[in-house]
Design an enzyme around this catalytic site. Sequence first.
Site, short mmCIF file in Angstrom:
data_model
loop_
_atom_site.label_atom_id
_atom_site.label_comp_id
_atom_site.label_asym_id
_atom_site.label_seq_id
_atom_site.Cartn_x
_atom_site.Cartn_y
_atom_site.Cartn_z
N ASP A 426 40.81 50.98 38.43
CA ASP A 426 41.91 50.07 38.69
C ASP A 426 42.85 50.12 37.48
OD1 ASP A 426 43.40 47.92 39.79
OD2 ASP A 426 42.28 46.51 38.54
N LYS A 613 62.98 32.82 42.68
CA LYS A 613 62.67 34.04 41.92
C LYS A 613 61.84 34.94 42.82
CE LYS A 613 58.48 32.16 39.75
NZ LYS A 613 57.83 31.70 38.53
N ARG A 837 50.14 51.49 45.24
CA ARG A 837 50.20 50.56 46.36
C ARG A 837 48.95 50.65 47.23
NH1 ARG A 837 53.69 46.72 44.97
NH2 ARG A 837 55.86 47.38 44.85
N ASP A 863 38.30 45.02 37.62
CA ASP A 863 38.07 43.67 37.09
C ASP A 863 38.29 42.57 38.11
OD1 ASP A 863 41.13 42.31 35.85
OD2 ASP A 863 40.92 43.99 37.23
N ASP A 867 38.57 44.84 43.75
CA ASP A 867 37.89 46.07 43.34
C ASP A 867 36.42 46.11 43.78
OD1 ASP A 867 40.18 46.99 41.91
OD2 ASP A 867 39.66 45.63 40.28
#
Length: 1217
Positions: A426, A613, A837, A863, A867
């Site tokens: 990862d 945002k 992605r 982590d 995953d």
Amino acid sequence: MAGGRRRRHHFGRIHAFTCGKASMKEEHSLIGGPGFSRKVYCNDPERATASLLNYGDNYVRTTKYTLATFLPKSLFEQFRRVANFYFLVCAVLSFFPVSPYSGVSNVVPLLVVVAATMAKEFVEDFRRKQQDIEMNNRKVKVHGGGGDFAYSKWRDLKVGDIVRVEKDEFFPADLILLASNYDDAICYVETMNLDGETNLKLKQALEETSKLQEDSSFQNFRAVITCEDPNANLYAFVGSMEFGDQQYPLAPQQLLLRDSKLRNTDFVYGVVIFTGHDTKVMQNATDPPSKRSKIEKRMDKIIYCLFFLLILISFIGSIFFGITTNDDIENGRMKRWYLRPDDTEIFYDPNEPVAAAILHFLTALMLYSYLIPISLYVSIEIVKVLQSIFINQDANMYYAETDKPAHARTSNLNEELGQVDTILSDKTGTLTCNSMEFIKCSIAGVAYGRGVTEVERALSMRHESDSGKELKENNSAMVRESKPSIKGFNFMDERIMNGNWIKEPNANVIQNFLRLLAVCHTAIPEVDEGTGKVSYEAESPDEAAFVIAARELGFEFYERTHAAISLRELDPITGLKVERSYKLLNVLEFSSARKRMSVIVRDEEGKLLLLSKGADSVMFERIAKNGRQFEENTKQHISEYADSGLRTLILAYRELNEEEYYQFNKEFTEAKNLVSADQEQHVESIIQNIEKDLILLGATAVEDKLQDGVPECIDKLAQAGIKLWVLTGDKMETAINIGFACSLLRQGMKQIIISSDTPEIKSLEKMEDKAAADAAIKSSVIRQLREASALLSSSDESYEALALIIDGKSLTYALEDDVNDLFLGLATGCASVICCRSSPKQKALVTRLVKMRTGSTTLAIGDGANDVGMLQEADIGIGISGVEGMQAVMSSDIAIAQFRFLERLLLVHGHWCYRRISSMICYFFYKNITFGFTLFFFEIYASFSGQAAYNDWFMSLYNVFFTSLPVIALGVFDQDVSSKLCLKFPLLYQEGIQNILFSWKRIIGWIVNGVVTSAIIFFFCIRTMEHQAFRKGGEVVELQVLGATMYTCVVWVVNCQMALSISYFTYVQHIFIWGSIIFWYIFLMAYGAIDPSFSTTAYKVFVEALAPAPYFWIITLLILIASLLPYFVYASIQMRFFPMYHQMIQWIRKDGQTSDPEYCNVVRQRSIRNTTVGFTARLEASKRFNASRRVESSTKPETTSIIFESSKRSEGQSDDR
């Protein structure tokens, strides 16, 4: 009174839900039917009807055994192993006349081995039992009637109980939230133990129960809940509550799951609906996938081969025995007269040779059982546990900042760590810190921030010009000067720091920008009462960085209520800090589909503001025509930020008028209360109508920094011949730039980019016929893969100078059954592979593809909860105990705190464990074949009569006492080279990748060595002792003397062979090796002193026969030399003319040349793989590039990038988390 009441804030209007309204009408229509039949009588668990339902209690057991089942289940586990079952059959047969030895002597070793393994199982299960006891005995307040709550153990909870959970306590069972200390009955829940996410989840009770805020409120409370049956779905819940003659729908918003924790809420009340193993967390508790190392699998094959050999020689011996028995009486004459064939049992009856041969076959199967090492499995388990302890206690893999050492959660895969061929990693939180730092921003079209990113430093190193070197030096100096002292803030620009922004030309835009950062979020402030410092608990590291940046630049967010956000702002007019409060009206939350979040607030002047945002891909299209003043500059800046490896967000706002907001809020509230299948679409369409015509303020740029030591670690792993694939959810530009920062990519490396972001594919996606569109997109991906494969095969450069970069949509088609071979062939031919992605499922599928199709050892490292599939699918799963929770760690085989520790874990511990286990298994088979074939040779000598050469107890204790401890010491302590040299010469690791130390060639070599050694021992003893007077009286050698002498020679030879094989002696090895030999003599004397009815052929054989005879000692010495001489000669020739990697390093270490570059280069040139990634490869490539440029200064440089399609635009906030 249970807790103080707070002023009522209509929080239901603020968040994206309203007091627990259900969202799926169709689901609620199923209540009462199959799968939805659970009835909970709230506050009345002792009710007769409730008792009849017989729901389980809240006791949770995670142990493998119980007191009653331990013995039968553990025995079953032990005898599932073929070898152990075989020894059990032999132990049973040993009590019958067909046995060549006594029953007791055969049973004792088996009992020792099985008991040792069962003891290990018992200790491990007892630890789990202690954890269960601790959890089941936790206390929680339970309503006992009359409005009184008293502490009760978790285990005693019943379905229907009302419990009160305090702040920072875990929920003891699955609860339906009834009320909290907040008037709107909301609470914050941390689900890290369930899904690994550290961000807080917001829960809210039904409005009808929200007033139950005191203990006394539950005195007369009664309700009936009907809901779904126990299931494993953490994110869904369907139910209804009958309260006050009314039915109210229940949704996941009211569900509090066991093992999640109450945060930032003083207390909550809830009713227990699922207990014990019915809770969702226990429904999800599955055993981790069973993983076995390749060495262990090969070891099983060797044992099967030995079984075949055992059966073969038993069969051959039985045929010869049958033929010989048939010919024992010929014409009335007895050939083997000492067996009395004229008056014998069926075992030697010449009249029934077939039956005698069959019985002899059984005898031989038992006699040659010593070819199979009975203590092999238990010895390996002991060694692996001790190796795991060494890994756990390695101070060089301890991370002081988080107080986390390495933790081997399983010991089954230690040796697999030394054979890793491909690492699938990862990015966010694994290669990078997942600790975001606000480093740059663009406000009003002006770029602010002078910080230097890891990627910018790496990019400067890609240029070999003098100016590039100067830039690198300047950047390094700036980094040293601007080293951040505030976590999350690495911003340096005097123009807007320390209040200087008020002097900027667009000070009002900067003010709005910083105010938006301080208000538009869901973070929660926590004030340290001692120091007064404010810290923030945010849903993501990005959001925390924004709030910290706003604080450092003059807009400090210090308090959040459920109706307002309070700031300490820098007033541009007075230049002083003032406190301002913004009434919080609505929070339009972020989602991966929306890629933005907004808040609607009212300031102190009464203005209605929409602050927003989000990712540039969705924000620019919502900017008003009159709000695009800074668009071009901002786009240019975010492109530069993306090239620098930064994650960007666009900030915009607009003012709302009262009528517009009134209409929006009315429609929004109605949509949230709508009970229909398309409720979410209604809500989204209403939100889109308000999030438009925005005014652009600027953009933020945060850096997810590389972890310390990542480039160095990757460089060492590349030198070791290990390939690294990066599987990330980040956008392509960010992933590529991080690749350059950690030297996975470099100047001169051809980039093969397979992307779906092409005009062709975008036009296909707009087709109405989705099936045709999918087929067309798939054919486009296949075409790109084939063109890339053609480039790979026709490239003039080495294939390892290529890098493959593929996005998630293309990867979807590349992983299909008819395409994945093409994709894998291309990927394995490239030096670096980056999948962008990627979804969690795609990560797992890529890992499975590499593992299954290549057959090489794969290691996955990550982590986060996303995953987990990848970690469980790989041969070895490494969890990073970072900031993403513990889900990855809990699903891993080994946990480490930093990616850089992978270097030591693999190159040192992995190499040592692989070498130790390989040598240990080879030695086990060697010593057993040496011992077993002396029995076979004696059988030939004794015409396959079934007579054993040794005393019963000699044979039984061979594997348990006289040869087992040295091999355990080998497996725990041996080192071919030191840890320092393992790291200095990473190519040493290639011995494991090539499986040199446990190849069939090496295994067969040890087997041949065992056969040769047994032949030397047997025939030397027979020829020298057969007719030789042995005692003072002139008596020749008898069976017990021959057997004891041969056995002594075997013990000496196999233990001295161990001494020759060991590279690194400790006092433990000396004690075990020489102690085993000494113990043999002590045992021989002690055993020989026992009554002959028990000691049989060993009675005083050493004291009276062997010890006084000089011939015995001479023979032992000569046989020892003769037996070890072939191995010594072979090892000397092999080390002199055909040295392996570790032997070359041992030579230069012995000669003191470990620091001599010339000697070191000679060793490195033996590498099977060229180092093509890492900064070492980059420097070598740059040297070649400069050399070729000097030679061919007039030649036009070769194009260094082959790109099919590349997205140039920043995609905004990553979903990699």
